[in-house]
Design an enzyme around this catalytic site. Sequence first.
Site, PDB file in Angstrom:
ATOM      1  N   TRP A  21      53.753  49.498  21.937  1.00  0.00           N
ATOM      2  CA  TRP A  21      54.160  49.730  20.557  1.00  0.00           C
ATOM      3  C   TRP A  21      55.501  50.443  20.549  1.00  0.00           C
ATOM      4  O   TRP A  21      55.632  51.564  21.012  1.00  0.00           O
ATOM      5  CB  TRP A  21      53.129  50.575  19.815  1.00  0.00           C
ATOM      6  CG  TRP A  21      53.515  50.789  18.393  1.00  0.00           C
ATOM      7  CD1 TRP A  21      53.322  49.909  17.370  1.00  0.00           C
ATOM      8  CD2 TRP A  21      54.167  51.925  17.821  1.00  0.00           C
ATOM      9  NE1 TRP A  21      53.819  50.432  16.202  1.00  0.00           N
ATOM     10  CE2 TRP A  21      54.350  51.677  16.445  1.00  0.00           C
ATOM     11  CE3 TRP A  21      54.620  53.125  18.333  1.00  0.00           C
ATOM     12  CZ2 TRP A  21      54.948  52.580  15.585  1.00  0.00           C
ATOM     13  CZ3 TRP A  21      55.221  54.026  17.474  1.00  0.00           C
ATOM     14  CH2 TRP A  21      55.378  53.747  16.113  1.00  0.00           C
ATOM     15  N   ASP A  49      49.012  47.179  27.443  1.00  0.00           N
ATOM     16  CA  ASP A  49      48.418  46.958  26.121  1.00  0.00           C
ATOM     17  C   ASP A  49      49.490  46.658  25.072  1.00  0.00           C
ATOM     18  O   ASP A  49      50.478  47.374  24.964  1.00  0.00           O
ATOM     19  CB  ASP A  49      47.647  48.218  25.719  1.00  0.00           C
ATOM     20  CG  ASP A  49      47.064  48.108  24.325  1.00  0.00           C
ATOM     21  OD1 ASP A  49      46.198  47.241  24.117  1.00  0.00           O
ATOM     22  OD2 ASP A  49      47.491  48.883  23.448  1.00  0.00           O
ATOM     23  N   TYR A  54      52.844  44.311  16.937  1.00  0.00           N
ATOM     24  CA  TYR A  54      53.891  45.199  17.458  1.00  0.00           C
ATOM     25  C   TYR A  54      55.227  44.462  17.476  1.00  0.00           C
ATOM     26  O   TYR A  54      55.388  43.448  18.156  1.00  0.00           O
ATOM     27  CB  TYR A  54      53.555  45.695  18.860  1.00  0.00           C
ATOM     28  CG  TYR A  54      52.340  46.591  18.968  1.00  0.00           C
ATOM     29  CD1 TYR A  54      51.695  47.112  17.848  1.00  0.00           C
ATOM     30  CD2 TYR A  54      51.832  46.922  20.198  1.00  0.00           C
ATOM     31  CE1 TYR A  54      50.588  47.933  17.975  1.00  0.00           C
ATOM     32  CE2 TYR A  54      50.715  47.743  20.337  1.00  0.00           C
ATOM     33  CZ  TYR A  54      50.103  48.241  19.216  1.00  0.00           C
ATOM     34  OH  TYR A  54      48.998  49.047  19.339  1.00  0.00           O
ATOM     35  N   GLN A 178      39.067  51.300  21.097  1.00  0.00           N
ATOM     36  CA  GLN A 178      40.344  51.992  21.212  1.00  0.00           C
ATOM     37  C   GLN A 178      40.566  52.798  19.948  1.00  0.00           C
ATOM     38  O   GLN A 178      40.897  52.236  18.911  1.00  0.00           O
ATOM     39  CB  GLN A 178      41.473  50.975  21.434  1.00  0.00           C
ATOM     40  CG  GLN A 178      42.812  51.622  21.722  1.00  0.00           C
ATOM     41  CD  GLN A 178      43.885  50.572  21.911  1.00  0.00           C
ATOM     42  OE1 GLN A 178      44.216  49.852  20.983  1.00  0.00           O
ATOM     43  NE2 GLN A 178      44.422  50.506  23.113  1.00  0.00           N
TER      44      GLN A 178
END
Length: 179
Positions: A21, A49, A54, A178
Amino acid sequence: MEYRFLGCSGLQVSVLSFGGWVPKGSGHGEDVVHECMRTAYEAGINCFDTAETYMDGESERIFGRAIKKFGWERKSLVVSTKIYWSGSGPNEFGLSRKHIIEGAKASLERLGLEYVDLIFAHRPDDLTPMEEVVRAFNWVIEKGWAFYWGTSEWSAEQITDAHRIAEKLGLIGPLMEQP
C-alpha cells in the site's frame, strides 16, 4: 527470519511481510519499491501483500514486475491480494460472485501470475449473502487461482458465519484474518 504456520494450514509465512500500500502521489518510484522488495526478500521475507485497490491496481503491477525482474522462483513466495474495491460501477466493488471472480482474474493479470497463495475479502459485505461469498471464494480456489482465502476487518460474528456456512456446504472457510 522466523516462519510460522498460517492458521491451521501447512503454509509457512515469514513473521514479517512486505505490504504494497503506497498512496498516490507519495513520490515513491517503482525503483524504490523494487529495492525495498529485494531487501525484504534477501532478509528472508517470503510474504508479499497487495490489493486490487492499492494505487488503482498499480501496486499489483509493480509487485509482478519485481518478481519477474529479480527472477524469483514462484515457489519461494507467498503472495496475497485483496478483493473488494476496483471501481465505481455497481459491480466493481463488494463481494458478489461476479466481483470476486472478475476481481481475482484481474489481479492475477496485473500481477502476471497464474495464482496467488492468499486471497482476502478486503472488507465485509453486508449486502451480499454470506453463502454467495463463501461459494465464490471456493470457486476461485477450485480454479487454482488461489490456495487459501481469508478476511480483512471482519467481525468475529461474520467470520463465524462464513465458517458455519462453509462447513454446512462442505466447502473451505476463511483461513486468516487481516485486521
